[in-house]
Scaffold this motif. Structure first.
Motif, PDB file in Angstrom:
ATOM      1  N   THR A 108       0.819  -1.219   0.000  1.00 41.15           N
ATOM      2  CA  THR A 108       0.000   0.000   0.000  1.00 41.15           C
ATOM      3  C   THR A 108       0.851   1.266   0.000  1.00 41.15           C
ATOM      4  OG1 THR A 108      -1.516  -1.280   1.348  1.00 41.15           O
ATOM      5  CG2 THR A 108      -2.004   1.059   1.106  1.00 41.15           C
ATOM      6  N   PHE A 109       1.961   1.205   0.723  1.00 43.76           N
ATOM      7  CA  PHE A 109       2.833   2.388   0.824  1.00 43.76           C
ATOM      8  C   PHE A 109       4.214   1.996   0.309  1.00 43.76           C
ATOM      9  CE2 PHE A 109      -0.249   2.351   4.348  1.00 43.76           C
ATOM     10  CZ  PHE A 109      -1.028   3.434   3.965  1.00 43.76           C
ATOM     11  N   PRO A 110       4.368   1.878  -0.981  1.00 42.31           N
ATOM     12  CA  PRO A 110       5.535   1.192  -1.552  1.00 42.31           C
ATOM     13  C   PRO A 110       6.875   1.846  -1.218  1.00 42.31           C
ATOM     14  CG  PRO A 110       4.353   2.415  -3.240  1.00 42.31           C
ATOM     15  CD  PRO A 110       3.490   2.437  -2.014  1.00 42.31           C
ATOM     16  N   PRO A 111       7.834   1.057  -0.770  1.00 42.92           N
ATOM     17  CA  PRO A 111       9.202   1.537  -0.569  1.00 42.92           C
ATOM     18  C   PRO A 111       9.954   1.565  -1.894  1.00 42.92           C
ATOM     19  CG  PRO A 111       9.054  -0.765   0.042  1.00 42.92           C
ATOM     20  CD  PRO A 111       7.679  -0.348  -0.385  1.00 42.92           C
ATOM     21  N   PRO A 112      11.144   2.174  -1.921  1.00 48.01           N
ATOM     22  CA  PRO A 112      11.880   2.327  -3.186  1.00 48.01           C
ATOM     23  C   PRO A 112      12.065   1.025  -3.962  1.00 48.01           C
ATOM     24  CG  PRO A 112      12.966   3.529  -1.431  1.00 48.01           C
ATOM     25  CD  PRO A 112      11.827   2.801  -0.798  1.00 48.01           C
ATOM     26  N   GLN A 113      12.328  -0.083  -3.241  1.00 48.57           N
ATOM     27  CA  GLN A 113      12.645  -1.290  -4.018  1.00 48.57           C
ATOM     28  C   GLN A 113      11.424  -1.852  -4.735  1.00 48.57           C
ATOM     29  OE1 GLN A 113      13.038  -0.911  -0.831  1.00 48.57           O
ATOM     30  NE2 GLN A 113      12.264  -2.632   0.363  1.00 48.57           N
ATOM     31  N   VAL A 114      10.229  -1.614  -4.171  1.00 50.92           N
ATOM     32  CA  VAL A 114       9.028  -2.046  -4.882  1.00 50.92           C
ATOM     33  C   VAL A 114       8.816  -1.155  -6.107  1.00 50.92           C
ATOM     34  CG1 VAL A 114       6.504  -2.115  -4.747  1.00 50.92           C
ATOM     35  CG2 VAL A 114       7.883  -3.116  -2.906  1.00 50.92           C
ATOM     36  N   LEU A 115       9.056   0.140  -5.907  1.00 47.99           N
ATOM     37  CA  LEU A 115       8.901   1.069  -7.035  1.00 47.99           C
ATOM     38  C   LEU A 115       9.881   0.725  -8.146  1.00 47.99           C
ATOM     39  CD1 LEU A 115       8.531   4.261  -4.889  1.00 47.99           C
ATOM     40  CD2 LEU A 115       6.740   3.150  -6.231  1.00 47.99           C
ATOM     41  N   LYS A 116      11.076   0.342  -7.721  1.00 46.58           N
ATOM     42  CA  LYS A 116      12.095  -0.020  -8.713  1.00 46.58           C
ATOM     43  C   LYS A 116      11.602  -1.213  -9.522  1.00 46.58           C
ATOM     44  CE  LYS A 116      17.066  -0.996  -8.818  1.00 46.58           C
ATOM     45  NZ  LYS A 116      17.311  -2.447  -8.764  1.00 46.58           N
ATOM     46  N   ALA A 117      11.041  -2.181  -8.805  1.00 40.58           N
ATOM     47  CA  ALA A 117      10.545  -3.370  -9.491  1.00 40.58           C
ATOM     48  C   ALA A 117       9.424  -3.012 -10.458  1.00 40.58           C
ATOM     49  CB  ALA A 117      10.065  -4.399  -8.460  1.00 40.58           C
ATOM     50  N   VAL A 118       8.569  -2.091 -10.044  1.00 41.46           N
ATOM     51  CA  VAL A 118       7.477  -1.675 -10.939  1.00 41.46           C
ATOM     52  C   VAL A 118       8.053  -0.918 -12.133  1.00 41.46           C
ATOM     53  CG1 VAL A 118       5.422  -0.222 -11.129  1.00 41.46           C
ATOM     54  CG2 VAL A 118       5.759  -1.632  -9.089  1.00 41.46           C
ATOM     55  N   ALA A 119       9.012  -0.036 -11.850  1.00 39.14           N
ATOM     56  CA  ALA A 119       9.629   0.749 -12.916  1.00 39.14           C
ATOM     57  C   ALA A 119      10.287  -0.161 -13.942  1.00 39.14           C
ATOM     58  CB  ALA A 119      10.656   1.717 -12.338  1.00 39.14           C
ATOM     59  N   GLU A 120      10.868  -1.253 -13.467  1.00 43.10           N
ATOM     60  CA  GLU A 120      11.555  -2.171 -14.376  1.00 43.10           C
ATOM     61  C   GLU A 120      10.626  -3.245 -14.938  1.00 43.10           C
ATOM     62  OE1 GLU A 120      14.674  -3.525 -11.865  1.00 43.10           O
ATOM     63  OE2 GLU A 120      15.822  -1.644 -12.039  1.00 43.10           O
ATOM     64  N   GLY A 121       9.348  -3.098 -14.639  1.00 47.65           N
ATOM     65  CA  GLY A 121       8.374  -4.032 -15.193  1.00 47.65           C
ATOM     66  C   GLY A 121       8.374  -5.400 -14.524  1.00 47.65           C
ATOM     67  N   LYS A 122       9.040  -5.513 -13.376  1.00 46.27           N
ATOM     68  CA  LYS A 122       9.095  -6.809 -12.703  1.00 46.27           C
ATOM     69  C   LYS A 122       7.884  -7.025 -11.806  1.00 46.27           C
ATOM     70  CE  LYS A 122      14.111  -7.024 -12.620  1.00 46.27           C
ATOM     71  NZ  LYS A 122      15.228  -6.520 -11.843  1.00 46.27           N
ATOM     72  N   MET A 123       7.221  -5.934 -11.470  1.00 48.47           N
ATOM     73  CA  MET A 123       5.988  -6.051 -10.690  1.00 48.47           C
ATOM     74  C   MET A 123       4.928  -5.217 -11.392  1.00 48.47           C
ATOM     75  SD  MET A 123       7.146  -5.866  -6.693  1.00 48.47           S
ATOM     76  CE  MET A 123       5.504  -5.646  -6.011  1.00 48.47           C
ATOM     77  N   PRO A 124       3.669  -5.672 -11.315  1.00 46.30           N
ATOM     78  CA  PRO A 124       2.617  -4.921 -12.008  1.00 46.30           C
ATOM     79  C   PRO A 124       2.212  -3.675 -11.230  1.00 46.30           C
ATOM     80  CG  PRO A 124       1.664  -6.803 -10.866  1.00 46.30           C
ATOM     81  CD  PRO A 124       3.153  -6.877 -10.637  1.00 46.30           C
ATOM     82  N   MET A 125       1.721  -2.713 -11.959  1.00 45.11           N
ATOM     83  CA  MET A 125       1.131  -1.528 -11.351  1.00 45.11           C
ATOM     84  C   MET A 125      -0.229  -1.916 -10.772  1.00 45.11           C
ATOM     85  SD  MET A 125       1.731   1.713 -11.098  1.00 45.11           S
ATOM     86  CE  MET A 125       2.169   2.976 -12.253  1.00 45.11           C
ATOM     87  N   PRO A 126      -0.562  -1.485  -9.559  1.00 48.33           N
ATOM     88  CA  PRO A 126      -1.869  -1.886  -9.011  1.00 48.33           C
ATOM     89  C   PRO A 126      -3.025  -1.308  -9.844  1.00 48.33           C
ATOM     90  CG  PRO A 126      -0.728  -0.373  -7.534  1.00 48.33           C
ATOM     91  CD  PRO A 126       0.210  -0.649  -8.655  1.00 48.33           C
TER      92      PRO A 126
END
Lengths: 666, 414
Positions: A108-126
């Motif tokens: 819910t309150f993403p830390p930098p490493q989750v954002l990095k993963a989203v930015a790199e397409g490794k995690m989906p955008m909610p």
């Protein structure tokens, strides 16, 4: 002695004045009716008991406890679960993080490493639009930071994440930036003019970069207007749009103060504070920013009046502790993971073990060996005490015992896991006891062994006596408490009962023997005045200035409870200034209604009588003739009195009383 | 609470100054010299809390074992700032290079406490009390040391002993008044203006007449210091050109300390500390956690030294940390609690540009308990030398009871 000195800037505290005024309903006096008059002796006992078992008496509470009987009240506090605390629960209800598990917090309150993963397409955008907006804002932020880092030669990359976060705000103020800021402020005014729901919807629809600029540019005053009329969850979202991680810190600290100030289960709060401090973790250490709320909720609070060994086990297996004292990375040198790391199979294991790193470059090698940190502090600080009879050899053996006690995906808020592949094989010897090869069972045995050790009984009993009686508690009392500890297998409630019934607790030497810590001082001031806390942030900052930032004691010793730590020039000045600000109703986020202090009693016209009334309401026990004379003199000073309202005078009296030597003790 | 020595001395031995009375130190010529034998001598003590990794700060790059014991965290030879062909500085300590070249900075390696505790808490306590192994010591070594210098001074400045921070450290606690200052600019009560003065006076009077020994003593120290600082008007301060303090608490502490020293308030000893040295994992090498905190450390000290200017000629600065770290890196690319460490000494009277002390080496036979750098110089020897040769202490038997510094000493103070 104060041992912190983290030396790092604290950036989590951007917490918002966003947190709402609506969280707090005006103060409801805890005690409704004037009680039948108790004997002076019982009143004195009530004042003493309230000063020790609570964060300070509220208006009218001393009389109420005296009238119901001090013994009965103490028993009631010991049976905390039977006390109705629904008013507090209502105040806590809007703080959503308190109910979330760490994974949900990270999501819910993403830390930098989750954002990095989203930015790199490794995690989906909610997909949820609100969450999506939070991610988009944070990503815009993240990219801006990346760009800044690239410009700075990438050196900031090496810094711990909490420092990198600060850099963003410290970028030099260029003309360009100033213009941008002006434009953003203008945009903010347009938004503020809208009706609350419309305002919220428009914010969500803005392009992330604009939204980021707009929200970051707000002045404190604009921020208040921006959130005015929004629902609690919307306010929280707004904060998350600016800096998602600070929502967790903000609500956690906010809840701590609200509980200390408003809970009816005061002993439970005092003990939660005590045990958290005893089994300290440091909020600002990496993953602990997401693990700490669950740690207090699940590993500390349920056991604070229960059995010590249960709490010890709960903390030993809690990711927050495993992360804080590094045990999650400890690998037995002869374990599978220890022997094969850096080669074939090990590499695979490593990827599984360390899914992501917090802005740090990927480690060149997976952990290969033991880490003694937890093993040592477990014995030195959690159980036996430094003189409890363990050796360096024991530390090493205990480290082996706990190798493999780790965390699944710590940066994603993962759970405890026993990883047999990391566990050092073979039997171990701890404090002369042979612990035979038994996987996770070894650690359980060692915790049992430590929890029922006589050194632990003494160490814990002494520390409790230091909290409740004096800085140097009488040995006879400690011995009796230890005996009860051993007899009851560490039943904290029984140990406390022994303490509260002891002659030492009630001895004249114990009266006002304790100097309040900053937390105790601030909270007792608010409680004494019956003030209404609308925003906790100013109080949180006050505690930081006083050297006791909440959840941020970096060393595992926790905060000192002794007078020498907290009595010094800087501390005294901070206390006096806080007292004056609160008394004069100039503390941001807190409203003071002076009539509540004296619970509606009409203020006598005679200044002597007025002072007597206010002093007896605010300060448990008597004030010295000198304190009285000084305040009395100040009341007559034309500078404060001439033509001024009585209100101002009351503010001054309140401030001087809260800052007096008498009020610094409990 | 029991009456400690500190409280007893304060309540019993100090004359009580009435609230309205102007403290006598203020009636002396504005902030008169605070001299010791005609010269203003100052000692600044900096504590690195958390046990700094001395082997990565002053790197024995001439010792092949060092590289074998620290495969992932050693500082490569190519990055070390060489000092004498054998030792070299961590690249983050680059701001020290010019101080070394100017022979103002000396290094004592393999220094530390003889006590074998590896508890941060105990080890810091022992170093700050100055009595390793003795827990019953009530006060700090620097306070006791100041006590022995007291004879000549009747109207001592309340700023003789200053600690930067929200709390008074153990090192400075004791019978001699010492102030803790969090922020020089808001060191006062009730803000500015006449109304504030009245309220401040009321608090002063309450604490002054309090029978509470602890609060009475601290209250007096506090208000004396407040008045004096107000007269010095610290708000008007800009550091000397080139003194670029880094952001962060430590840099700000030293900035404020320079401010106090330059305002000539009679500071004789001062203390500040910096945390964040306890790197059990991912310590880093040329970059990383240790590199970051070291950079902050060195930049702050270098800025402080630039800022002090001429005052530095009569100032000695000593750094210490509770113990060193394991010679070998641990299983998590960090280091665990060890034994000996490195101390830096900086100052006008210092014979710098040299690494002092006996280097015990890193081979197993010489490692302490088979794992840590051995202590070959007791930290009290270093402090003793600074106290006797610089501060002019004649007798250290009270400062470090039961300890005799080795003779003739290391010779780093000339």
């Amino acid at each position: 002695m104060m041992r912190d000195r983290a030396g790092r800037p604290l950036t989590v505290l951007l917490l918002a004045s966003f947190l709402s005024s609506s969280i707090f309903t005006p103060w409801a006096a805890a005690v409704e009716k004037p009680a039948p008059v108790a004997t002076p002796e019982e009143t004195r006992r009530a004042a003493h008991a309230l000063s020790r078992l609570t964060f300070g008496p509220r208006p009218g509470e001393i009389a109420a406890v005296a009238s119901m009987g001090v013994e009965r009240w103490i028993e009631q506090q010991l049976a905390s679960q039977s006390i109705n605390d629904s008013a507090l629960q209502a105040r806590l209800a809007p703080l959503r993080i308190l109910k979330m598990d760490p994974r949900e917090l990270v999501e819910t309150f993403p830390p930098p490493q989750v954002l990095k993963a989203v930015a790199e397409g490794k995690m989906p955008m909610p997909r949820d639009p609100v969450k999506r907006a939070i991610y988009e804002s944070a990503l815009a932020n993240y990219k801006a930071r990346q760009a800044a880092d690239a410009k700075n030669g990438g050196d900031a990359q090496a810094g711990p994440p909490e420092m990198m976060e600060a850099d963003q705000d410290m970028a030099p103020e260029t003309a360009d930036r100033r213009a941008q800021r002006r434009a953003a402020r203008g945009k903010a005014e347009e938004l503020i003019a809208l009706a609350p729901q419309q305002r919220f919807d428009s914010l969500l629809k803005m392009p992330p970069e604009d939204r980021r600029m707009t929200l970051r540019s707000l002045t404190p005053e604009q921020r208040e207007r921006m959130v005015d009329g929004l629902k609690d969850e919307q306010r929280e979202t707004l904060l998350a749009l600016v800096r998602p991680q600070s929502v967790v810190a903000g609500e956690l600290m906010h809840a701590k103060l609200v509980r200390a100030i408003y809970s009816e289960r005061q002993l439970e709060e005092v003990m939660t504070d005590f045990w958290f401090n005893h089994l300290n973790v440091f909020f600002n250490k990496g993953a602990d920013r997401y693990l700490t709320p669950a740690y207090e909720r699940d590993a500390i609070r349920p056991y604070v009046l229960g059995r010590f060994k249960d709490m010890l086990y709960a903390t030993a297996t809690h990711p927050a502790m495993l992360f804080y004292l590094d045990n999650w990375q400890s690998v037995g040198p002869n374990s599978m993971a220890g022997k094969f790391s850096g080669r074939g199979r090990g590499r695979k294991a490593r990827q599984r073990m360390q899914p992501m790193q917090d802005g740090e470059p990927p480690p060149p090698q997976a952990p290969r060996g033991l880490n003694e940190n937890y093993a040592r502090e477990l014995m030195e600080l959690h159980t036996l005490g430094v003189d409890g009879g363990y050796t360096q050899q024991d530390v090493q053996e205990v480290a082996k015992v706990f190798s493999g006690w780790t965390i699944k995906q710590p940066r994603l808020g993962g759970d405890f896991e026993f990883d047999a592949r990391r566990h050092e094989p073979g039997s171990k010897t701890v404090l002369g006891h042979k612990i035979s090869d038994g996987g996770m069972g070894e650690g359980k045995k060692v915790l049992e062994l430590l929890a029922r050790h006589p050194s632990t009984a003494r160490f814990i009993s002494r520390k409790l006596a230091m909290r409740f009686v004096t800085d140097e508690p009488p040995q006879a009392l400690v011995d009796r408490m230890s005996a009860v500890y051993l007899k009851t297998e560490g039943d904290i409630k029984e140990v406390l009962r022994t303490l509260f019934r002891s002659p030492e607790f009630w001895a004249p030497e114990a009266y006002r023997a304790k100097v309040k810590t900053p937390l105790e001082f601030v909270v007792s001031s608010i409680r004494a005045t019956g003030a209404d806390v609308r925003q906790a942030l100013p109080l949180i900052q006050t505690l930081q200035r006083m050297g006791m930032p909440l959840y941020q004691m970096q060393p595992p010793t926790g905060y000192s409870m002794k007078a020498d730590t907290w009595v010094n020039s800087a501390a005294l000045l901070n206390r006096m200034n806080f007292a004056l600000a609160l008394g004069n109703n100039r503390m941001r986020g807190v409203s003071l209604d002076h009539s509540l202090i004296v619970r509606g009693t009409a203020m006598p016209t005679d200044p002597e009588d007025a002072l007597t009334l206010v002093a007896s309401a605010l300060v448990p026990g008597e004030i010295s003739p000198a304190t009285r004379a000084t305040i009395r003199k100040q009341m007559d000073d034309p500078q404060y009195n001439g033509g001024q309202s009585v209100e101002l005078n009351l503010g001054l009296i309140t401030g001087l009383l809260l800052g007096s030597p008498e009020f610094q003790r409990r | 609470m029991p009456i400690t020595r500190r409280i007893f001395m304060k309540s019993g031995a100090l004359a009580v100054v009435g609230a309205a009375a102007i403290p006598s130190f203020l009636t002396r010529a504005a902030f008169a010299d605070g001299t010791l034998g005609g010269k203003k001598k100052r000692l600044v003590v900096l504590f690195q809390r958390g046990a700094a990794d001395g082997l990565n700060l002053v790197v024995p790059h001439g010792e092949p074992l060092y590289y074998r014991m620290r495969p992932t965290i050693a500082i490569p030879r190519s990055s070390v700032l060489d000092l004498d062909g054998y030792f070299g500085l961590h690249p983050s300590l680059a701001p020290f290079q010019s101080l070394w070249d100017a022979k103002q900075l000396a290094i004592i390696h393999a220094a530390g406490s003889p006590d074998n505790t590896r508890s941060h808490f105990d080890a810091q306590d022992y170093m700050e009390s100055g009595t390793p192994g003795v827990k019953s010591t009530e006060d700090g070594w620097l306070n006791r040391a100041l006590g022995t210098l007291e004879a000549k001074k009747k109207d001592a400045s309340p700023f003789r002993a200053v600690a930067l921070g929200a709390n008074l450290p153990r090192t400075l606690s004791g019978a001699v008044p010492a102030v803790a200052i969090n922020n020089v600019n808001d060191f006062g009560v009730g803000g500015r203006g006449a109304a504030a003065a009245g309220v401040s006076g009321s608090f002063e009077s309450m604490y002054d007449s309090s029978v509470d020994a602890v609060l009475h003593g601290t209250g007096k120290e506090t208000f004396d210091a407040v008045k004096m600082l107000k007269a010095a008007d610290p708000a008007r301060y800009t550091p000397a050109p080139g003194a670029d303090y880094p952001r962060g608490r430590f840099g700000q502490s030293l900035r404020q300390l320079a401010q106090l020293l330059k305002a000539d308030l009679g500071v004789e000893v001062a203390f500040a500390d910096i945390g964040g040295w306890d790197h059990h994992n991912n310590e880093g090498s040329v970059h990383g956690q240790l590199a970051n905190v070291s950079r902050e450390f060195a930049q702050s000290i270098a800025a402080f030294w630039t800022d002090l200017g001429k005052i530095g000629e009569e100032t000695v600065l000593v750094t210490m940390s509770e113990f060193g770290r394991t010679a070998r890196e641990n299983g998590t690319r960090g280091t665990d609690h060890g034994h000996a460490n490195v101390m830096f000494v900086l100052g006008g009277p210092v014979r710098g540009g040299k690494v002092y002390g006996r280097w015990p080496g890193l081979d197993d036979r010489h490692l302490y308990e088979g794992r840590d750098l051995e202590v070959t110089t007791d930290f009290r020897s270093v402090l003793s030398e600074a106290l006797t040769r610089h501060m002019g202490s004649a007798d250290l038997s009270k400062t470090f009871p039961g300890f005799t510094a080795s003779r003739p000493g290391l010779g780093f103070v000339g």
